[in-house]
Enzyme design. Structure first.
Site, PDB file in Angstrom:
ATOM      1  N   CYS A 118       0.817  -1.205   0.000  1.00 12.63           N
ATOM      2  CA  CYS A 118       0.000   0.000   0.000  1.00 12.63           C
ATOM      3  C   CYS A 118       0.860   1.268   0.000  1.00 12.63           C
ATOM      4  CB  CYS A 118      -0.968  -0.043   1.176  1.00 12.63           C
ATOM      5  SG  CYS A 118      -2.297   1.167   1.139  1.00 12.63           S
ATOM      6  N   HIS A 119       0.828   2.046   1.065  1.00  8.78           N
ATOM      7  CA  HIS A 119       1.643   3.255   1.189  1.00  8.78           C
ATOM      8  C   HIS A 119       3.023   2.989   1.811  1.00  8.78           C
ATOM      9  CE1 HIS A 119      -2.273   5.150   0.542  1.00  8.78           C
ATOM     10  NE2 HIS A 119      -1.634   6.283   0.290  1.00  8.78           N
ATOM     11  N   ALA A 120       3.271   1.766   2.265  1.00  6.18           N
ATOM     12  CA  ALA A 120       4.552   1.452   2.911  1.00  6.18           C
ATOM     13  C   ALA A 120       5.763   1.635   1.988  1.00  6.18           C
ATOM     14  CB  ALA A 120       4.535   0.042   3.492  1.00  6.18           C
TER      15      ALA A 120
ATOM     16  N   TRP B 230       6.619   4.175   0.747  1.00  2.00           N
ATOM     17  CA  TRP B 230       7.208   5.455   1.168  1.00  2.00           C
ATOM     18  C   TRP B 230       8.463   5.209   2.008  1.00  2.00           C
ATOM     19  CZ3 TRP B 230       2.156   8.292   2.941  1.00  2.00           C
ATOM     20  CH2 TRP B 230       1.676   9.112   1.906  1.00  2.00           C
TER      21      TRP B 230
END
Length: 185
Positions: free
Chosen positions: A111-113, A115
């Site tokens: 997902c956003h991990a 980043w």
């Protein structure tokens, strides 16, 4: 090669993790026989984000500063918007991600991990995916972004969203059993 039943896996998260993206890998990897620990920045329990509101708390087993790469076969990074955004400004979290990458051990982000993968500067020249809203961030970090449920590049595993959790967990098991991966740039 490591049998999943003999493996030790670390999940790194803080408050605001996507509930399913921590709990599904935690539970399924344990079902496979792995020992799984959750580390939080201060070692305190952390609370998830479940779709559109705060979710349940998850017990932390250790403090981030006590998490050592040599003690684990893999690092799993759940997403959600809040969790990776808070962790990517924690130098110890970014260093741990980089050390896992450099070790050749399995490193999995959903997902956003990614980043955190961007902040640790490990995506240059790699194949990866992410939640669609950070596609440009991943591409700008030098990755070949792909719209697939799971993308693997020499033990670096990425997935897009909670809908991809089954494939994400299956690939973590597979990559752990393959052993260390050479990741020369």
């Amino acid at each position: 090669m490591t049998d999943i039943k003999q493996s030790k896996i670390l999940i790194l998260a803080t408050n605001g993790f996507e509930q399913s993206e921590l709990e599904v890998p935690l539970n399924k990897l344990k079902e496979h026989g792995a020992t799984v620990h959750v580390a939080s920045p201060d070692g305190e329990d952390i609370r998830g984000w479940d779709k559109d509101d705060w979710g349940q708390s998850v017990k932390a087993d250790k403090k981030l500063s006590d998490a050592k790469v040599e003690d684990y076969d893999a690092l799993v990074l759940p997403g959600g918007q809040i969790n990776p955004d808070l962790l990517r400004v924690e130098p110890a979290a970014v260093q741990l991600v980089r050390k896992f990458f450099d070790s050749g051990k399995v490193l999995a982000a959903i997902c956003h991990a990614p980043w955190l993968l961007i902040e640790a500067d490990v995506l240059q020249g790699r194949k990866a995916t992410s939640y669609h809203s950070i596609k440009t961030d991943v591409k700008n970090a030098g990755a070949d972004w792909q719209d697939k449920e799971v993308v693997v590049d020499k033990g670096l595993i990425t997935s897009r969203s909670p809908e991809d959790l089954d494939a994400f967990v299956a690939k973590i098991v597979e990559e752990i059993e393959e052993g260390r991966h050479e990741r020369a740039a």
